[in-house]
Enzyme design. Sequence first.
Site, mmCIF file in Angstrom:
data_model
loop_
_atom_site.group_PDB
_atom_site.id
_atom_site.type_symbol
_atom_site.label_atom_id
_atom_site.label_comp_id
_atom_site.label_asym_id
_atom_site.label_seq_id
_atom_site.Cartn_x
_atom_site.Cartn_y
_atom_site.Cartn_z
ATOM 1 N N HIS A 19 0.758 -1.227 -0.199
ATOM 2 C CA HIS A 19 0.065 0.126 -0.152
ATOM 3 C C HIS A 19 0.743 1.318 0.061
ATOM 4 O O HIS A 19 0.461 2.323 -0.372
ATOM 5 C CB HIS A 19 -0.763 -0.094 1.208
ATOM 6 C CG HIS A 19 -2.027 -1.136 1.285
ATOM 7 N ND1 HIS A 19 -2.612 -1.760 2.089
ATOM 8 C CD2 HIS A 19 -2.511 -1.468 -0.183
ATOM 9 C CE1 HIS A 19 -3.617 -2.692 1.510
ATOM 10 N NE2 HIS A 19 -3.334 -2.539 0.304
ATOM 11 N N HIS A 43 -7.298 -7.832 -8.396
ATOM 12 C CA HIS A 43 -7.715 -8.667 -7.227
ATOM 13 C C HIS A 43 -8.079 -7.851 -6.090
ATOM 14 O O HIS A 43 -7.197 -7.463 -5.150
ATOM 15 C CB HIS A 43 -6.387 -9.650 -6.908
ATOM 16 C CG HIS A 43 -6.191 -10.608 -7.789
ATOM 17 N ND1 HIS A 43 -5.486 -10.090 -9.086
ATOM 18 C CD2 HIS A 43 -6.071 -11.910 -7.756
ATOM 19 C CE1 HIS A 43 -5.268 -11.291 -9.711
ATOM 20 N NE2 HIS A 43 -5.847 -12.472 -8.923
ATOM 21 N N SER A 101 -6.735 -1.754 -0.960
ATOM 22 C CA SER A 101 -6.059 -1.246 -2.231
ATOM 23 C C SER A 101 -7.071 -0.466 -2.942
ATOM 24 O O SER A 101 -6.787 1.051 -3.309
ATOM 25 C CB SER A 101 -5.576 -1.973 -3.200
ATOM 26 O OG SER A 101 -6.335 -3.267 -3.629
ATOM 27 N N ASP A 144 -13.118 -12.931 -13.014
ATOM 28 C CA ASP A 144 -11.656 -12.906 -12.614
ATOM 29 C C ASP A 144 -10.727 -12.061 -13.304
ATOM 30 O O ASP A 144 -10.768 -11.604 -14.562
ATOM 31 C CB ASP A 144 -11.308 -14.429 -13.682
ATOM 32 C CG ASP A 144 -9.783 -14.692 -13.646
ATOM 33 O OD1 ASP A 144 -8.974 -13.932 -13.327
ATOM 34 O OD2 ASP A 144 -9.360 -15.946 -13.647
ATOM 35 N N GLY A 145 -9.968 -11.227 -12.585
ATOM 36 C CA GLY A 145 -9.214 -10.133 -12.824
ATOM 37 C C GLY A 145 -8.116 -10.445 -13.751
ATOM 38 O O GLY A 145 -7.673 -9.526 -14.540
ATOM 39 N N ASP A 165 -2.497 -8.111 -7.264
ATOM 40 C CA ASP A 165 -2.244 -8.518 -5.813
ATOM 41 C C ASP A 165 -2.978 -10.013 -5.685
ATOM 42 O O ASP A 165 -3.909 -9.942 -4.827
ATOM 43 C CB ASP A 165 -2.982 -7.511 -5.178
ATOM 44 C CG ASP A 165 -2.517 -7.738 -3.656
ATOM 45 O OD1 ASP A 165 -1.842 -8.666 -3.218
ATOM 46 O OD2 ASP A 165 -3.240 -7.086 -2.626
HETATM 47 N N1 SAM Z 1 -5.601 -5.886 -3.034
HETATM 48 C C1 SAM Z 1 -6.456 -6.278 -1.808
HETATM 49 C C2 SAM Z 1 -6.179 -5.101 -0.761
HETATM 50 O O1 SAM Z 1 -5.223 -4.615 -0.801
HETATM 51 O O2 SAM Z 1 -7.184 -5.108 0.148
HETATM 52 C C3 SAM Z 1 -6.333 -7.498 -1.292
HETATM 53 C C4 SAM Z 1 -6.338 -8.789 -2.389
HETATM 54 S S1 SAM Z 1 -5.986 -10.359 -1.766
HETATM 55 C C5 SAM Z 1 -4.352 -10.530 -1.510
HETATM 56 C C6 SAM Z 1 -6.306 -11.246 -2.912
HETATM 57 C C7 SAM Z 1 -7.794 -11.311 -3.469
HETATM 58 O O3 SAM Z 1 -7.898 -11.815 -4.776
HETATM 59 C C8 SAM Z 1 -8.808 -11.944 -2.610
HETATM 60 O O4 SAM Z 1 -10.005 -11.317 -1.946
HETATM 61 C C9 SAM Z 1 -9.297 -13.242 -3.563
HETATM 62 O O5 SAM Z 1 -10.686 -13.514 -3.175
HETATM 63 C C10 SAM Z 1 -9.219 -12.581 -4.745
HETATM 64 N N2 SAM Z 1 -9.176 -13.275 -5.841
HETATM 65 C C11 SAM Z 1 -8.331 -14.670 -5.980
HETATM 66 N N3 SAM Z 1 -8.314 -14.987 -7.317
HETATM 67 C C12 SAM Z 1 -8.682 -13.915 -8.072
HETATM 68 C C13 SAM Z 1 -8.931 -13.684 -9.526
HETATM 69 N N4 SAM Z 1 -8.511 -14.834 -10.584
HETATM 70 N N5 SAM Z 1 -9.510 -12.565 -9.975
HETATM 71 C C14 SAM Z 1 -10.028 -11.547 -8.831
HETATM 72 N N6 SAM Z 1 -9.997 -11.847 -7.657
HETATM 73 C C15 SAM Z 1 -9.284 -12.962 -7.241
#
Ligand code: SAM
Length: 278
Positions: A19, A43, A101, A144-145, A165
């Site tokens: 961050h 993510h 984020s 899916d990001g 992330d």
């Molecule tokens: N960036 C966030 C923050 O700073 O608060 C934290 C993200 S966390 C490390 C990862 C997130 O990605 C989780 O909430 C998970 O559910 C999500 N996730 C996992 N695979 C994903 C995908 N292929 N596309 C989108 N989200 C995904």
Amino acid sequence: MLSYRHAFHAGNHADVLKHLVEILVLEYLVQKAGKPLRYIDTHAGPGTYDLGSSFASKNREFDTGISRLWERSDLPRPLVNYVDHVRALNPGGELQHYPGSPALAAKILHAGHRLQLFELHPDDAGRLQRWAGRDPRIKVRHSDGFAALKAVLPPVEKRALVMIDPPYEVKTDYDTAVDALQLASRKFATGVYVLWYPLLNRGLVSAMLSKLRAMSVKHLLAELPVMPAAEQGMYGSGVFVINPPWLLQQQLQECLPYLQDVLASPDAERFRLLANGD
Ligand code: SAM
């Protein structure tokens, strides 16, 4: 498999590094007044975190992250700014909430800017949508990001930060991240990209970093180990930034020794800050 919930880890040492970098990049990008900007978060997580929730209070990871910076009066300037962003969410002065984020980006971006947020976990996608509310700048997608990147690049604004992330819950995330960045930087070469990664399995991480560093892109890599390298478990984290703003290396050079002193055990490896050719 979607068992990962970032609320268990909110405000830990890895969030501090990630961050801090996000804020420094975005604050640099918004300086160009009047120029449109897009923030893409592949993510995104749930938006913000209640540190008193059963998730966050299970292991209290924030105790060895943001809490260690909260009362300090000797923070380097970029870290004062980072802690101020967290304070904005805690107007009572006590650390109770931590911004994810998307919340940091929403605070830094201006009225004409856009946020495009992807989150795959149904509960966290719902929380994210509720957090975003009716903010006209924000679009939340429960999808899916990684897969979405192909379609959303290049953005019409031609200026963007793409925050990646992943949870690395599945080992394929390491290769998927490389594939995504290779494709993205071909489709949108001038974008700024921040990829977060854990320091936990040397083989997978070093293979990923070799591929990333072999890309012909301007980059900066910052790693903060907080424990001695171990066979199991995360002992620190890193960020790989493509097209870093010119001040970022200097700002991280100012912060990383401080973060090492405050967040890392004395027997942890030293931080690394590497640009092209280092
Ligand atoms: N960036 C966030 C923050 O700073 O608060 C934290 C993200 S966390 C490390 C990862 C997130 O990605 C989780 O909430 C998970 O559910 C999500 N996730 C996992 N695979 C994903 C995908 N292929 N596309 C989108 N989200 C995904």
